[in-house]
Every structure is written in C-alpha cells, then in structure tokens.
Design a protein around this motif. Structure first.
Motif, short mmCIF file in Angstrom:
data_model
loop_
_atom_site.label_atom_id
_atom_site.label_comp_id
_atom_site.label_asym_id
_atom_site.label_seq_id
_atom_site.Cartn_x
_atom_site.Cartn_y
_atom_site.Cartn_z
N GLY A 134 14.23 2.58 -1.40
CA GLY A 134 13.19 1.96 -2.22
C GLY A 134 12.08 2.95 -2.52
N LEU A 135 10.95 2.44 -2.95
CA LEU A 135 9.82 3.30 -3.32
C LEU A 135 8.58 2.98 -2.51
CD1 LEU A 135 10.00 3.32 -7.25
CD2 LEU A 135 10.69 5.14 -5.68
N LYS A 136 7.80 4.03 -2.22
CA LYS A 136 6.49 3.88 -1.60
C LYS A 136 5.50 4.62 -2.49
CE LYS A 136 5.94 3.91 2.85
NZ LYS A 136 5.82 4.32 4.28
N LEU A 137 4.59 3.85 -3.11
CA LEU A 137 3.67 4.40 -4.10
C LEU A 137 2.23 4.06 -3.73
CD1 LEU A 137 5.72 2.77 -6.93
CD2 LEU A 137 5.75 5.22 -6.55
N GLU A 138 1.31 4.94 -4.12
CA GLU A 138 -0.10 4.70 -3.81
C GLU A 138 -0.99 5.03 -5.00
OE1 GLU A 138 -1.23 6.86 -0.31
OE2 GLU A 138 -0.01 5.63 1.05
N ARG A 139 -2.16 4.42 -5.00
CA ARG A 139 -3.20 4.75 -5.97
C ARG A 139 -4.55 4.66 -5.27
NH1 ARG A 139 -6.34 0.60 -8.04
NH2 ARG A 139 -6.95 1.99 -9.74
N LYS A 140 -5.50 5.49 -5.70
CA LYS A 140 -6.83 5.50 -5.11
C LYS A 140 -7.86 5.09 -6.15
CE LYS A 140 -9.93 8.33 -2.28
NZ LYS A 140 -10.10 9.62 -1.57
N ASP A 141 -8.69 4.14 -5.78
CA ASP A 141 -9.75 3.68 -6.67
C ASP A 141 -10.85 4.74 -6.70
OD1 ASP A 141 -12.30 2.32 -7.49
OD2 ASP A 141 -10.94 0.61 -7.68
N ALA A 142 -11.12 5.28 -7.86
CA ALA A 142 -12.09 6.36 -8.00
C ALA A 142 -13.51 5.93 -7.62
CB ALA A 142 -12.08 6.90 -9.43
N LYS A 143 -13.84 4.66 -7.79
CA LYS A 143 -15.19 4.18 -7.51
C LYS A 143 -15.40 3.85 -6.03
CE LYS A 143 -16.04 2.28 -12.13
NZ LYS A 143 -16.38 1.06 -12.91
N THR A 144 -14.46 3.13 -5.43
CA THR A 144 -14.64 2.66 -4.06
C THR A 144 -13.97 3.55 -3.01
OG1 THR A 144 -12.64 1.29 -4.13
CG2 THR A 144 -14.70 0.29 -4.93
N GLY A 145 -13.01 4.35 -3.45
CA GLY A 145 -12.27 5.17 -2.50
C GLY A 145 -11.16 4.40 -1.80
N ASP A 146 -11.02 3.10 -2.13
CA ASP A 146 -9.96 2.29 -1.52
C ASP A 146 -8.59 2.80 -1.97
OD1 ASP A 146 -11.92 0.70 -0.42
OD2 ASP A 146 -11.83 -0.81 -2.01
N VAL A 147 -7.64 2.80 -1.05
CA VAL A 147 -6.28 3.22 -1.36
C VAL A 147 -5.37 2.00 -1.33
CG1 VAL A 147 -4.31 4.63 -0.65
CG2 VAL A 147 -6.63 5.53 -0.44
N TYR A 148 -4.57 1.85 -2.37
CA TYR A 148 -3.64 0.73 -2.46
C TYR A 148 -2.22 1.27 -2.35
CZ TYR A 148 -7.67 -1.88 -4.11
OH TYR A 148 -8.90 -2.47 -4.19
N ARG A 149 -1.42 0.64 -1.49
CA ARG A 149 -0.04 1.07 -1.27
C ARG A 149 0.91 -0.04 -1.70
NH1 ARG A 149 1.41 2.51 4.72
NH2 ARG A 149 0.34 4.48 4.18
N LEU A 150 1.91 0.34 -2.49
CA LEU A 150 2.91 -0.60 -2.98
C LEU A 150 4.28 -0.12 -2.50
CD1 LEU A 150 3.56 -3.07 -4.78
CD2 LEU A 150 3.67 -1.49 -6.71
N THR A 151 4.94 -0.94 -1.69
CA THR A 151 6.26 -0.61 -1.17
C THR A 151 7.27 -1.62 -1.70
OG1 THR A 151 5.22 0.18 0.88
CG2 THR A 151 7.60 -0.14 0.91
N MET A 152 8.37 -1.11 -2.29
CA MET A 152 9.39 -1.98 -2.87
C MET A 152 10.77 -1.47 -2.47
SD MET A 152 7.84 -2.31 -6.74
CE MET A 152 7.86 -0.52 -6.95
N ASN A 153 11.63 -2.37 -2.04
CA ASN A 153 12.99 -1.96 -1.72
C ASN A 153 13.94 -3.14 -1.75
OD1 ASN A 153 11.55 -2.59 0.91
ND2 ASN A 153 13.67 -2.55 1.59
N THR A 154 15.24 -2.85 -1.82
CA THR A 154 16.25 -3.90 -1.82
C THR A 154 16.95 -3.94 -0.47
OG1 THR A 154 17.93 -2.39 -2.72
CG2 THR A 154 16.67 -3.70 -4.30
N LEU A 155 17.52 -5.10 -0.16
CA LEU A 155 18.23 -5.31 1.10
C LEU A 155 19.54 -6.04 0.80
CD1 LEU A 155 15.17 -6.67 3.10
CD2 LEU A 155 16.11 -4.37 3.31
#
Length: 239
Positions: A134-155
């Motif tokens: 699957g995939l493990k993806l991240e993005r960082k909010d430029a204003k708050t510095g918060d990091v968001y992680r999105l993990t998706m996979n099949t089973l």
C-alpha cells in the motif's frame, strides 16, 4: 539602410528566441521511458482500482461516529501518460474529500497524491510504498506545522481496503488518529471465489468485458475501457 539592418537584427533575434522556447518546451516534455516508469510504479497499487464500500469511523468525544462511503479508484490515460483518479462518495460527495489524482514522479521517486477537500481546498501528499504494502503519504501544513499522514492498503488478496488518516500536532510527537475507513470491494466477500481475469491494459483483477474482432477481453475500470477502445490493436497484438 540602418533601419533595415536593425529590423533584420530584431527579426533574427525574435526567431532565435522562438527557437529557444521550442527547444525548452521539448526538453520539458516527459520522455516515453519516464512515462513507462511512472505507469509501472503506479501498478504497484493496482489493487486499489475498483469500487469500494467502506465504513468510516472517528472519535467524537466519548463516542465513535460512523458513516458509510463509496470510494472509486480508476486509471486515466492521455498522450502516453497514465495516472490514477479517485472519487469519494456518490458523485464526489465524501465526508472529507471529493476527488483526487495519484501520480508518480520519476524525478523525485515519490508517489504524489492530490486530494480535493469538501471545502475545495487542494491537499498535496507525498510518499512511498509502505513496507507492508500500500501507500504511506504525508503533507505538512505550512501555517501550523501540523503533519498529516495518510496510509492506504489492501488486504485479503485485494478484497478489503483500509484507510487511516492521522495528525501530528506541530510536526512533533506521536501521531493521533483522525479517522479510518475499512470495507470490501463491491461485489466481493472474504470468502472469495474464482480468480478474475487480468486487465489487458494495466494488469490486476478485471471484471469489465470489452470486445475486439470477435474476441472478448477484460479491463478493471472505465479508464482502462476507454483506453482499450481507443487503442485496441496496441493491447491485443500477440494475444
């Protein structure tokens, strides 16, 4: 005479400039080899393709809120390029997102996922194939510095799909769960069944029949169906 020479010089300079623009445009055009590499990388998540009936959950105080949501992944092809699209909910009316596009950057060697939020905000994630698939993806909010992680996979051999969305406050400490979605591919069950034919365009399980010269083939999504219908000889040669 001087004015004539000046005009000719200006014309020559303009032609050279145009030639430079043409060369630069040609240089920025993706090479066929890179397009092939990008498609091959996206085939690593071929199991995503299809319609999924998911159930979302998230904590709301002491209670757990739940909802049902359909998520559809499919291929898109244009001018030799290939990428994967996603739609959340019916007609793009998901709880958090509406639509998105998943591409692969050969230069960065990263998967790039752009999602459109229900507030029409464009959210760009970047990441890799996870060790467990699957995939493990991240993005960082430029204003708050918060990091968001999105993990998706099949089973379960591509029958189940799970999504986990997490947040790291200020980019420090542990990630906390925001929401999760789990469910089965439409028309499938854990009990399974006979193995489905392979998509003639992109590989992976296929269930949509297409025909050419009296012979039936199968594709995995409407994007692959359109690509096959536009270039049947390309995919049936030698079959």
């Amino acid at each position: 005479m001087l004015l004539r020479m000046m005009s000719l010089s200006a014309l020559a300079a303009g032609l050279f400039a145009l030639a430079g623009v043409a060369v630069n445009a040609e240089d920025t055009k993706p090479k066929p080899a890179d397009l092939a590499k990008a498609k091959k990388a996206l085939q690593e998540v071929q199991d995503f393709i299809g319609l999924w009936n998911l159930e979302g959950t998230q904590k709301a105080g002491a209670k757990t809120e739940a909802w049902k949501e359909k998520v559809t992944w499919g291929w898109k092809f244009k001018d030799g390029d290939a990428w994967i699209t996603v739609q959340f909910g019916d007609e793009g009316k998901g709880k958090y997102f509406t639509t998105g596009e998943l591409k692969y950057s050969v230069e960065k060697k990263k998967y790039l996922l752009t999602l459109i939020g229900t507030d029409k905000t464009e959210l760009a994630f970047e990441g890799d194939v996870a060790k467990t698939g699957g995939l493990k993806l991240e993005r960082k909010d430029a204003k708050t510095g918060d990091v968001y992680r999105l993990t998706m996979n099949t089973l379960a051999d591509g029958i189940r799909f799970q999504v986990k969305f997490e947040k790291q406050d200020g980019g420090k400490g542990l990630f906390s769960n925001v929401f999760a979605m789990n469910g089965n591919k439409d028309g499938e069950s854990i009990a399974g069944g006979t193995k489905k034919p392979e998509c003639i365009v992109s590989g992976g399980a296929a269930n949509i029949p297409v025909s050419y010269k009296g012979k039936t083939y199968f594709v995995c999504c409407t994007g692959c169906r359109d690509e096959f219908n536009a270039n049947p000889e390309k995919y049936t040669k030698g079959k």
